[in-house]
Design an enzyme around this catalytic site. Structure first.
Site, PDB file in Angstrom:
ATOM      1  N   LYS A 121       1.165  -1.753   0.045  1.00 27.03           N
ATOM      2  CA  LYS A 121      -0.116   0.271  -0.089  1.00 27.03           C
ATOM      3  C   LYS A 121       0.475   1.395  -0.032  1.00 27.03           C
ATOM      4  CE  LYS A 121      -4.116  -2.164   2.111  1.00 27.03           C
ATOM      5  NZ  LYS A 121      -5.008  -1.805   3.217  1.00 27.03           N
ATOM      6  N   THR A 142      -5.441  -6.630  10.691  1.00 23.35           N
ATOM      7  CA  THR A 142      -6.198  -5.447   9.914  1.00 23.35           C
ATOM      8  C   THR A 142      -5.521  -3.862  10.449  1.00 23.35           C
ATOM      9  OG1 THR A 142      -7.796  -6.805   9.049  1.00 23.35           O
ATOM     10  CG2 THR A 142      -7.719  -4.105   8.865  1.00 23.35           C
ATOM     11  N   ASN A 177      -2.148   0.831   7.021  1.00 23.96           N
ATOM     12  CA  ASN A 177      -1.365  -0.896   7.211  1.00 23.96           C
ATOM     13  C   ASN A 177      -0.604  -1.452   6.046  1.00 23.96           C
ATOM     14  OD1 ASN A 177      -4.001  -2.033   5.591  1.00 23.96           O
ATOM     15  ND2 ASN A 177      -4.699  -2.939   6.839  1.00 23.96           N
ATOM     16  N   HIS A 189      -2.136  -5.200   1.658  1.00 21.59           N
ATOM     17  CA  HIS A 189      -3.897  -5.908   1.087  1.00 21.59           C
ATOM     18  C   HIS A 189      -3.458  -7.570   0.822  1.00 21.59           C
ATOM     19  CE1 HIS A 189      -7.985  -6.991  -0.544  1.00 21.59           C
ATOM     20  NE2 HIS A 189      -6.855  -7.579  -1.214  1.00 21.59           N
ATOM     21  N   GLU A 233     -10.159  -9.968  -7.975  1.00 22.12           N
ATOM     22  CA  GLU A 233      -9.066  -9.397  -7.546  1.00 22.12           C
ATOM     23  C   GLU A 233      -7.900  -8.837  -8.096  1.00 22.12           C
ATOM     24  OE1 GLU A 233     -10.095  -7.910  -3.108  1.00 22.12           O
ATOM     25  OE2 GLU A 233      -8.195  -9.344  -3.225  1.00 22.12           O
TER      26      GLU A 233
HETATM   27  P1  IDP Z   1      -8.176  -6.234   4.978  1.00 23.31           P
HETATM   28  O1  IDP Z   1      -7.553  -5.962   4.720  1.00 23.31           O
HETATM   29  O2  IDP Z   1      -7.765  -6.847   6.429  1.00 23.31           O
HETATM   30  O3  IDP Z   1      -8.772  -7.773   4.614  1.00 23.31           O
HETATM   31  P2  IDP Z   1     -11.065  -5.425   5.821  1.00 23.31           P
HETATM   32  O4  IDP Z   1     -11.788  -5.269   6.583  1.00 23.31           O
HETATM   33  O5  IDP Z   1     -10.972  -5.669   4.325  1.00 23.31           O
HETATM   34  O6  IDP Z   1      -9.040  -5.543   6.453  1.00 23.31           O
HETATM   35  O7  IDP Z   1     -10.409  -3.613   5.169  1.00 23.31           O
HETATM   36  C1  IDP Z   1     -10.227  -3.223   4.130  1.00 23.31           C
HETATM   37  C2  IDP Z   1      -8.904  -1.724   4.303  1.00 23.31           C
HETATM   38  O8  IDP Z   1      -9.954  -0.750   5.013  1.00 23.31           O
HETATM   39  C3  IDP Z   1      -8.010  -2.142   5.817  1.00 23.31           C
HETATM   40  O9  IDP Z   1      -6.664  -2.832   5.333  1.00 23.31           O
HETATM   41  C4  IDP Z   1      -8.030  -1.093   5.669  1.00 23.31           C
HETATM   42  O10 IDP Z   1      -6.928  -0.677   5.278  1.00 23.31           O
HETATM   43  C5  IDP Z   1      -9.172  -0.171   6.040  1.00 23.31           C
HETATM   44  N1  IDP Z   1      -9.882  -0.235   7.510  1.00 23.31           N
HETATM   45  C6  IDP Z   1     -10.590  -1.449   7.872  1.00 23.31           C
HETATM   46  N2  IDP Z   1     -11.096  -0.992   9.209  1.00 23.31           N
HETATM   47  C7  IDP Z   1     -10.690   0.010   8.971  1.00 23.31           C
HETATM   48  C8  IDP Z   1     -11.258   0.953  10.101  1.00 23.31           C
HETATM   49  O11 IDP Z   1     -11.707   0.742  11.224  1.00 23.31           O
HETATM   50  N3  IDP Z   1     -10.880   2.561   9.864  1.00 23.31           N
HETATM   51  C9  IDP Z   1     -10.251   2.637   9.063  1.00 23.31           C
HETATM   52  N4  IDP Z   1      -9.875   1.869   8.236  1.00 23.31           N
HETATM   53  C10 IDP Z   1      -9.894   0.798   8.111  1.00 23.31           C
HETATM   54 MG    MG Z   2     -10.418  -7.281   2.968  1.00 22.33          MG
END
Ligand code: IDP
Ligand code: MG
Length: 137
Positions: A9, A91, A112, A115, A126
């Site tokens: 990212k 996450t 973070n 992905h 994807e």
């Molecule tokens: P993942 O990347 O671990 O699969 P997802 O729940 O699919 O997590 O969320 C996609 C992306 O959205 C996360 O990797 C992160 O960058 C962002 N994200 C997820 N939850 C939050 C939040 O509560 N606040 C801000 N950004 C979030």
């Molecule tokens: Mg996800």
């Protein structure tokens, strides 16, 4: 063999962590079958994350993902989808296991660093969102 889709990212590319993350990917036994550095526009980020469009963080997330270049990857190994998620960590880096990419490199729950597809159906959406079959070698 299984394939998964990964992104290094913007926060990680900006801080020149791509090499360290790629080293962990290869050391863990993944074969890199597709890789390119691209800059997402906001609408392409929105299309990628459309499953999250009702979430409160959706707009911020798509702004973050399109603010600077990313490295998109297709990774191959047995159990690639689950193993890449394990290598990334949770996450929220505050909840990630020691030694994971997100624990070691993430800035916060949004920025973070990486992905990964969360299921075979997700990977099937994807991978072709970013790669043609001829780019996977
Ligand atoms: P993942 O990347 O671990 O699969 P997802 O729940 O699919 O997590 O969320 C996609 C992306 O959205 C996360 O990797 C992160 O960058 C962002 N994200 C997820 N939850 C939050 C939040 O509560 N606040 C801000 N950004 C979030
Ligand atoms: Mg996800």
């Amino acid at each position: 063999m299984e394939r998964t889709f990964a992104i290094i990212k913007p926060d990680a590319v900006e801080r020149k962590l791509a090499g360290k993350i790629l080293d962990r990917i290869e050391a863990a036994g993944f074969k890199i079958v597709g890789m390119k550095k691209i800059k997402l526009c906001k609408s392409r980020a929105e299309g990628f994350y459309y499953v999250h469009k009702e979430r409160p963080f959706f707009n911020d997330l798509c702004s973050f993902m399109s603010r600077s270049p990313v490295i998109v990857l297709v990774l191959e190994k047995e159990n690639a989808i689950a193993d890449w998620r394990t290598l990334m960590g949770a996450t929220n880096p505050a909840n990630a296991e020691p030694g994971t990419i997100r624990k070691d490199f993430a800035v916060n729950i949004e920025e973070n660093s990486a992905h990964g597809s969360d299921a075979p159906e997700t990977a099937s959406f994807e991978i072709p969102y970013f790669f043609s079959a001829l780019e996977l070698v």
